[in-house]
Design an enzyme around this catalytic site. Sequence first.
Site, PDB file in Angstrom:
ATOM      1  N   LYS A  99      -6.136   4.377   2.546  1.00  0.00           N
ATOM      2  CA  LYS A  99      -5.198   4.598   3.442  1.00  0.00           C
ATOM      3  C   LYS A  99      -5.604   3.944   4.721  1.00  0.00           C
ATOM      4  O   LYS A  99      -6.068   4.576   5.579  1.00  0.00           O
ATOM      5  CB  LYS A  99      -4.409   5.854   3.764  1.00  0.00           C
ATOM      6  CG  LYS A  99      -3.182   5.842   4.623  1.00  0.00           C
ATOM      7  CD  LYS A  99      -2.766   7.298   5.171  1.00  0.00           C
ATOM      8  CE  LYS A  99      -1.736   6.836   6.152  1.00  0.00           C
ATOM      9  NZ  LYS A  99      -1.644   7.995   7.214  1.00  0.00           N
ATOM     10  N   GLY A 160       3.045  12.051  14.109  1.00  0.00           N
ATOM     11  CA  GLY A 160       3.034  13.448  14.638  1.00  0.00           C
ATOM     12  C   GLY A 160       4.082  13.594  15.623  1.00  0.00           C
ATOM     13  O   GLY A 160       4.258  14.856  16.242  1.00  0.00           O
ATOM     14  N   ALA A 187       4.390   8.787   8.617  1.00  0.00           N
ATOM     15  CA  ALA A 187       4.693   9.098   9.860  1.00  0.00           C
ATOM     16  C   ALA A 187       6.074   9.281  10.503  1.00  0.00           C
ATOM     17  O   ALA A 187       6.889   8.537  10.153  1.00  0.00           O
ATOM     18  CB  ALA A 187       3.980   8.069  10.770  1.00  0.00           C
TER      19      ALA A 187
END
Length: 259
Positions: A99, A160, A187
Amino acid sequence: MSDKLTIAGREFASRLIVGTGKYRSFQEMQRCHEASGADMVTVAVRRVNLTDRTKESLIDYIDRSKIFILPNTAGCYTADDAVRTAMLGREVGLSNWVKLEVIGDEKTLFPDNAGLLEATRILVKEGFAVLPYTNDDIVNARRLIEAGAAAVMPLAAPIGSGLGIQNPTNLRIFREMITEVPVIVDAGVGTASDAAIAMELGADGVLMNTAIAAAEDAVKMARAMKLGVECGRLAFESGRMAKKLYASASSPLTGVVGA
């Protein structure tokens, strides 16, 4: 789920990919992985103890007979650093998949598109299956695919942040215009409804970490995310009804008194 996610010729039963960071303990992480039903988890190469394998490591809490490890290059700000990190992950036996993260801004953690493209080209030539974390720019995604990316992973919101799907139009465009490789939303997911929306928009999968790890009951949230992804996928495959401006009676008028 009945249908499988296929990336670089490999099939996965779950369309949910989860992370390994921010958990309160390795044991909690392990329980969350089980509750999520994920058969692929992503691991930051920088977090793996590569020098002394006799010490406790998060790798010890991942059943590699059931779960595929996807190393990531989190924390890399240049193409060279990302390439070196990916190579290191392969050398220590993690995987020849990656990734790929090349961060361009420290505050937003948005990707550096130029560096990402450069690193993708290099790693593909080195035999890696590259899954780049990118923005929701279809033009840049096309370039990554042309460079050999095995999937594209557009962000839904900053890493986040838990803000959810901030640009559903662009994700819908991704679904319509990209058919060569899977589109995996990466995300920004904060709760199960975000995961469901991503899948309803046509994403092939969803990757998340903080949304589960930072929940008050992480194990329960992992289960919720599993169901959210499955629910959204089923809704996408079902084909939702057309939106209408005005009402449309669901019951027939036949038999109504005075009709």
